[in-house]
Design an enzyme around this catalytic site. Structure first.
Site, PDB file in Angstrom:
ATOM      1  N   ARG A 170     -10.273  -0.416  -1.237  1.00 28.96           N
ATOM      2  CA  ARG A 170      -9.232   0.242  -2.037  1.00 28.96           C
ATOM      3  C   ARG A 170      -8.666  -0.773  -3.040  1.00 28.96           C
ATOM      4  NH1 ARG A 170      -3.978   3.645   0.125  1.00 28.96           N
ATOM      5  NH2 ARG A 170      -3.613   1.795   1.413  1.00 28.96           N
ATOM      6  N   ASP A 454       3.959   0.240   5.119  1.00 27.45           N
ATOM      7  CA  ASP A 454       3.307  -0.388   3.979  1.00 27.45           C
ATOM      8  C   ASP A 454       4.097  -0.012   2.738  1.00 27.45           C
ATOM      9  OD1 ASP A 454       2.566   2.210   3.328  1.00 27.45           O
ATOM     10  OD2 ASP A 454       0.433   1.908   3.676  1.00 27.45           O
TER      11      ASP A 454
END
Length: 531
Positions: A170, A454
């Site tokens: 990612r 996160d």
């Protein structure tokens, strides 16, 4: 910082990040030439698309709405499919996520998951050392030349190749720059740096290993952004003389505008598509952000009270599965934030029960697999999907013809059960402070209150506080949320944390949660604070 003279750089490319041991293996002239080529061909397009995002966001703030676009109705009505799944991406019943530090790289690949999302974005802080060190770890892992030894003497090494997860990288979203690399005097998009460096060094090695160069694409808001990625892929494949379609990409549907363009996004990437993912946490952040000034109709209750059972979230998940399967693509479920504890049996029991419930819902809804953030949860997720899949490798044949989702369903935020509470506000403050302190220190994935936080979950916390203030939300205590109240709670939570090291995090938190001007992403002012 001035340019490092130890590198062989293409014309127009400047690298100002410090060059540590082995960085020259990643920052080669040919790899940086690909970065420069992509920037020169697509940098202006990226900038224009970010301006288009801002224009659409202003329209929503001014009272506009979202709907399935009339101009792309022909795409939605046409008969087409994405490419058949690539090697290593047929069975995706459990995907492990995590940053690309050396220990995590080994543990994730060894975890028993089918896929490892090697995260250079939300679970990662974009320190220069993290970005280039992560690329080295990915290269070493692809070569099977990676190991790790702790200070206590514990060793980590890779299992046999046939037991390893498939790597899916990612990169950063389109909005984030890489300030340590410039081309012709301009910072390069972090997305292009992350993609190009991994692709250049690892694509052919992954193909030789029976896999391929695979990616997760975050934060997109339109099919035009997907079209840009598709052209980037085509150009990069041409540079390495690889066939079109070698690259495969799964798109995270984690913004509310993208939810209205799922089919169009698949269509733009169809030769390169590996499906869509329900990026639930950024999706909640996007809804708060896009409609933050629109009153009670878009005010969510406490962050931890919003589940996938909420009507608007259920509509989003069902539409994603239906869209993917009708086009032959994989539909991948999202992250359950609960994480186990190896020290506290009670926490462990609660986490396993919550995650099992979440994964059973996803498997029952037709998802082909789902995410976990901890190796101990891999067997649980696999077991849940094994029970539903049986002998099948995925559920792409489950077309979900029972699903009918309207624009109103996707925007039905007001029917979400739950309350706005003082405890919830305090939790949002504490999570925001603790996460930003960790982020600024170099770690982007943090266990806070037994939840994996996160950047996406921190974004929900700070944007919800901003929204509650500007919509004068009343709490369960009868108090109205004001800047003064939040500042009081900040002091209370800092006293509980009892650590003087929160000064920088507190200043940043106040900037992104309390300022009148709303920061589009907290990672942008946070990145400005980094060397």
């Amino acid at each position: 910082m001035t340019q490092d003279s130890s590198l062989d750089l293409p014309d127009g490319v400047v690298v100002t990040g410090e060059i540590h041991d082995r960085y020259d293996e990643i920052l080669t002239a040919d790899a940086l030439a690909l970065v420069a080529k992509l920037h020169r061909e697509y940098g202006d397009r990226r900038d224009a698309l970010l301006l288009a995002r801002a224009a659409r966001a202003k329209d929503l703030i001014d009272g506009g709405t979202l709907d399935f676009a009339a101009e792309t109705a022909a795409v939605r009505a046409a008969d087409w499919s994405v490419a058949e799944p690539a090697p290593g991406l047929v069975d995706r019943r459990v995907e492990m996520t995590g940053p690309t530090d050396r220990k995590m790289t080994i543990n994730a690949l060894n975890s028993g998951a089918k896929v490892w999302l090697a995260d250079l974005e939300d679970a990662n802080t974009p320190l220069w050392e993290n970005m280039i060190g992560g690329q080295l770890n990915l290269l070493d892992a692809t070569r099977r030349q990676i190991d790790f030894r702790t200070d206590e003497g514990k060793s980590y090494a890779l299992k046999p190749a046939d037991e390893l997860a498939t790597v899916v990288v990612r990169p950063r979203g389109w909005h984030l720059p890489e300030k340590h690399i410039t081309v012709d005097g301009e910072p390069v998009a972090g997305a292009l740096v992350d993609f190009a460096l991994y692709f250049f060094h690892c694509a052919k090695l992954q193909i030789e290993a029976g896999r391929g160069p695979y990616f997760y694409l975050p934060k997109m808001e339109s099919h035009l952004e997907a079209r840009l990625w598709n052209e980037v892929f085509t150009t990069a494949q041409d540079v390495l003389s690889l066939p079109v379609g070698t690259i495969r990409a799964t798109v995270l549907i984690e913004t509310i505008p993208a939810a209205f363009e799922m089919e169009e996004i698949l269509y733009e990437l169809r030769q390169h598509s590996a499906g869509l993912n329900a990026g639930r946490w950024d999706y909640l952040f996007s809804i708060i952000k896009k409609f933050r000034t629109r009153g009670e109709a878009f005010v969510l209750p406490d962050r931890n009270a919003v589940t996938m059972a909420a009507p608007f979230m259920r509509a989003y998940a069902n539409l994603l599965v239906q869209t993917c399967h009708q086009r032959g693509a994989h539909a991948i479920g999202g992250m359950a934030a609960f994480i186990p504890s190896r020290r506290d049996p009670e926490i462990n029991t609660t986490a396993f029960a919550k995650v099992r419930e979440d994964k059973q819902r996803e498997a029952g809804n037709g998802f082909d697999g789902s995410w976990v953030a901890h190796p101990d949860l891999v067997p649980l997720c696999r077991e849940v999907f094994d029970d539903v899949l049986g002998e099948k490798l995925n559920q792409r044949d489950n077309l979900r013809t029972d699903v009918s989702v309207s624009a109103a369903d996707l925007l039905d935020v007001a029917s979400t059960p739950g309350k706005c509470t003082r405890d919830g506000l305090a939790n949002a403050v504490s999570v925001g402070l603790q996460y930003l302190a960790s982020w600024l220190a170099g770690s982007g994935a943090v266990n806070i209150f037994n939840l994996m936080e996160d950047a996406a979950t921190a974004e929900i916390s700070r944007s919800q506080i901003w929204q509650w203030i500007h919509n004068e939300v009343k709490l369960d205590t009868g108090e109205t949320v004001t800047t003064s109240l939040v500042e009081t709670i900040i002091d209370e939570e800092l006293a509980k944390l009892g650590d003087a090291s929160y000064a920088d995090a507190t200043a940043l938190f106040k900037e992104v949660a309390l300022a009148d001007d709303f920061a589009e992403f907290l990672t942008l002012p946070a990145y400005d604070r980094m060397p």
